[in-house]
Scaffold this motif. Structure first.
Motif, PDB file in Angstrom:
ATOM      1  N   MET A  43      37.098  90.382  41.964  1.00 26.50           N
ATOM      2  CA  MET A  43      36.826  91.792  41.837  1.00 26.50           C
ATOM      3  C   MET A  43      35.416  91.934  41.265  1.00 26.50           C
ATOM      4  O   MET A  43      35.067  91.265  40.295  1.00 26.50           O
ATOM      5  N   SER A  44      34.665  92.818  41.850  1.00 20.97           N
ATOM      6  CA  SER A  44      33.306  93.026  41.365  1.00 20.97           C
ATOM      7  C   SER A  44      33.344  93.769  40.030  1.00 20.97           C
ATOM      8  O   SER A  44      34.322  94.455  39.697  1.00 20.97           O
ATOM      9  N   GLU A  45      32.278  93.650  39.281  1.00 24.77           N
ATOM     10  CA  GLU A  45      32.203  94.318  37.983  1.00 24.77           C
ATOM     11  C   GLU A  45      32.247  95.829  38.146  1.00 24.77           C
ATOM     12  O   GLU A  45      32.893  96.526  37.361  1.00 24.77           O
ATOM     13  N   GLN A  46      31.604  96.338  39.190  1.00 28.94           N
ATOM     14  CA  GLN A  46      31.610  97.783  39.438  1.00 28.94           C
ATOM     15  C   GLN A  46      33.023  98.290  39.712  1.00 28.94           C
ATOM     16  O   GLN A  46      33.410  99.345  39.221  1.00 28.94           O
ATOM     17  N   THR A  47      33.777  97.538  40.481  1.00 27.87           N
ATOM     18  CA  THR A  47      35.154  97.929  40.786  1.00 27.87           C
ATOM     19  C   THR A  47      35.996  97.909  39.520  1.00 27.87           C
ATOM     20  O   THR A  47      36.783  98.826  39.269  1.00 27.87           O
ATOM     21  N   ARG A  48      35.833  96.854  38.705  1.00 27.73           N
ATOM     22  CA  ARG A  48      36.598  96.744  37.464  1.00 27.73           C
ATOM     23  C   ARG A  48      36.285  97.922  36.538  1.00 27.73           C
ATOM     24  O   ARG A  48      37.183  98.532  35.963  1.00 27.73           O
TER      25      ARG A  48
ATOM     26  N   LEU B  76      50.163  98.716  37.205  1.00 30.11           N
ATOM     27  CA  LEU B  76      50.877  97.839  38.141  1.00 30.11           C
ATOM     28  C   LEU B  76      49.916  97.214  39.150  1.00 30.11           C
ATOM     29  O   LEU B  76      50.045  96.030  39.484  1.00 30.11           O
ATOM     30  N   ALA B  77      48.963  98.001  39.609  1.00 30.44           N
ATOM     31  CA  ALA B  77      47.949  97.465  40.524  1.00 30.44           C
ATOM     32  C   ALA B  77      47.121  96.391  39.827  1.00 30.44           C
ATOM     33  O   ALA B  77      46.756  95.383  40.442  1.00 30.44           O
ATOM     34  N   ALA B  78      46.841  96.581  38.545  1.00 30.08           N
ATOM     35  CA  ALA B  78      46.079  95.593  37.779  1.00 30.08           C
ATOM     36  C   ALA B  78      46.827  94.266  37.718  1.00 30.08           C
ATOM     37  O   ALA B  78      46.218  93.193  37.834  1.00 30.08           O
ATOM     38  N   MET B  79      48.144  94.324  37.564  1.00 24.69           N
ATOM     39  CA  MET B  79      48.926  93.081  37.548  1.00 24.69           C
ATOM     40  C   MET B  79      48.854  92.372  38.900  1.00 24.69           C
ATOM     41  O   MET B  79      48.740  91.150  38.952  1.00 24.69           O
TER      42      MET B  79
ATOM     43  N   ALA C  18      47.207  88.688  39.630  1.00 22.05           N
ATOM     44  CA  ALA C  18      47.982  87.628  40.276  1.00 22.05           C
ATOM     45  C   ALA C  18      47.228  87.025  41.467  1.00 22.05           C
ATOM     46  O   ALA C  18      47.335  85.832  41.733  1.00 22.05           O
ATOM     47  N   LYS C  19      46.456  87.843  42.151  1.00 26.08           N
ATOM     48  CA  LYS C  19      45.712  87.360  43.314  1.00 26.08           C
ATOM     49  C   LYS C  19      44.451  86.593  42.934  1.00 26.08           C
ATOM     50  O   LYS C  19      43.913  85.860  43.755  1.00 26.08           O
ATOM     51  N   ASP C  20      43.974  86.786  41.704  1.00 29.84           N
ATOM     52  CA  ASP C  20      42.748  86.120  41.240  1.00 29.84           C
ATOM     53  C   ASP C  20      42.999  85.520  39.864  1.00 29.84           C
ATOM     54  O   ASP C  20      42.509  86.029  38.855  1.00 29.84           O
TER      55      ASP C  20
ATOM     56  N   GLY D 251      40.021  84.809  37.478  1.00 28.28           N
ATOM     57  CA  GLY D 251      39.078  85.877  37.174  1.00 28.28           C
ATOM     58  C   GLY D 251      39.361  86.539  35.842  1.00 28.28           C
ATOM     59  O   GLY D 251      40.283  86.165  35.111  1.00 28.28           O
ATOM     60  N   ILE D 252      38.543  87.518  35.529  1.00 28.02           N
ATOM     61  CA  ILE D 252      38.742  88.292  34.311  1.00 28.02           C
ATOM     62  C   ILE D 252      40.022  89.096  34.478  1.00 28.02           C
ATOM     63  O   ILE D 252      40.221  89.772  35.490  1.00 28.02           O
ATOM     64  N   ARG D 253      40.897  89.030  33.501  1.00 31.06           N
ATOM     65  CA  ARG D 253      42.199  89.678  33.593  1.00 31.06           C
ATOM     66  C   ARG D 253      42.071  91.175  33.326  1.00 31.06           C
ATOM     67  O   ARG D 253      41.802  91.599  32.208  1.00 31.06           O
ATOM     68  N   LEU D 254      42.272  91.952  34.370  1.00 28.92           N
ATOM     69  CA  LEU D 254      42.154  93.396  34.286  1.00 28.92           C
ATOM     70  C   LEU D 254      43.232  93.980  33.367  1.00 28.92           C
ATOM     71  O   LEU D 254      42.971  94.897  32.600  1.00 28.92           O
ATOM     72  N   MET D 255      44.433  93.445  33.425  1.00 28.89           N
ATOM     73  CA  MET D 255      45.513  93.968  32.595  1.00 28.89           C
ATOM     74  C   MET D 255      45.198  93.778  31.121  1.00 28.89           C
ATOM     75  O   MET D 255      45.508  94.645  30.304  1.00 28.89           O
ATOM     76  N   ASP D 256      44.560  92.672  30.765  1.00 28.86           N
ATOM     77  CA  ASP D 256      44.165  92.457  29.374  1.00 28.86           C
ATOM     78  C   ASP D 256      43.161  93.521  28.936  1.00 28.86           C
ATOM     79  O   ASP D 256      43.200  93.993  27.800  1.00 28.86           O
ATOM     80  N   GLU D 257      42.261  93.884  29.833  1.00 27.81           N
ATOM     81  CA  GLU D 257      41.283  94.924  29.508  1.00 27.81           C
ATOM     82  C   GLU D 257      41.966  96.276  29.332  1.00 27.81           C
ATOM     83  O   GLU D 257      41.614  97.039  28.434  1.00 27.81           O
ATOM     84  N   LEU D 258      42.952  96.574  30.172  1.00 27.32           N
ATOM     85  CA  LEU D 258      43.686  97.831  30.019  1.00 27.32           C
ATOM     86  C   LEU D 258      44.420  97.855  28.684  1.00 27.32           C
ATOM     87  O   LEU D 258      44.417  98.874  27.988  1.00 27.32           O
ATOM     88  N   ARG D 259      45.051  96.752  28.326  1.00 33.90           N
ATOM     89  CA  ARG D 259      45.742  96.678  27.035  1.00 33.90           C
ATOM     90  C   ARG D 259      44.754  96.837  25.881  1.00 33.90           C
ATOM     91  O   ARG D 259      45.068  97.452  24.871  1.00 33.90           O
TER      92      ARG D 259
END
Length: 58
Positions: free
Chosen positions: A1-6, A30-33, A37-39, A42-50
């Motif tokens: 995932m690109s930084e801009q998308t994140r 849910l989409a973040a999980m 899972a697909k990457d 990579g940087i864990r998006l769910m961790d950033e949301l938390r």
């Protein structure tokens, strides 16, 4: 995932929470999980949301 998308996903999540749209915030979570899972390397998006809900350490 690109930084801009994140960054865009995080902004959308914060906006949904600020507006009280918890259904949308849940969908984003849910989409973040799925994204994480697909990457697994990579940087864990769910961790950033938390992290948005954690108090910063002094």
């Amino acid at each position: 995932m690109s930084e801009q998308t994140r960054i865009a996903v995080l902004a959308e999540y914060r906006d949904a929470r600020a507006k009280g749209d918890y259904d949308r915030a849940l969908e984003i979570g849910l989409a973040a999980m799925d994204i994480d899972a697909k990457d697994p390397g990579g940087i864990r998006l769910m961790d950033e949301l938390r992290g948005l809900h954690q108090l910063a350490a002094a």
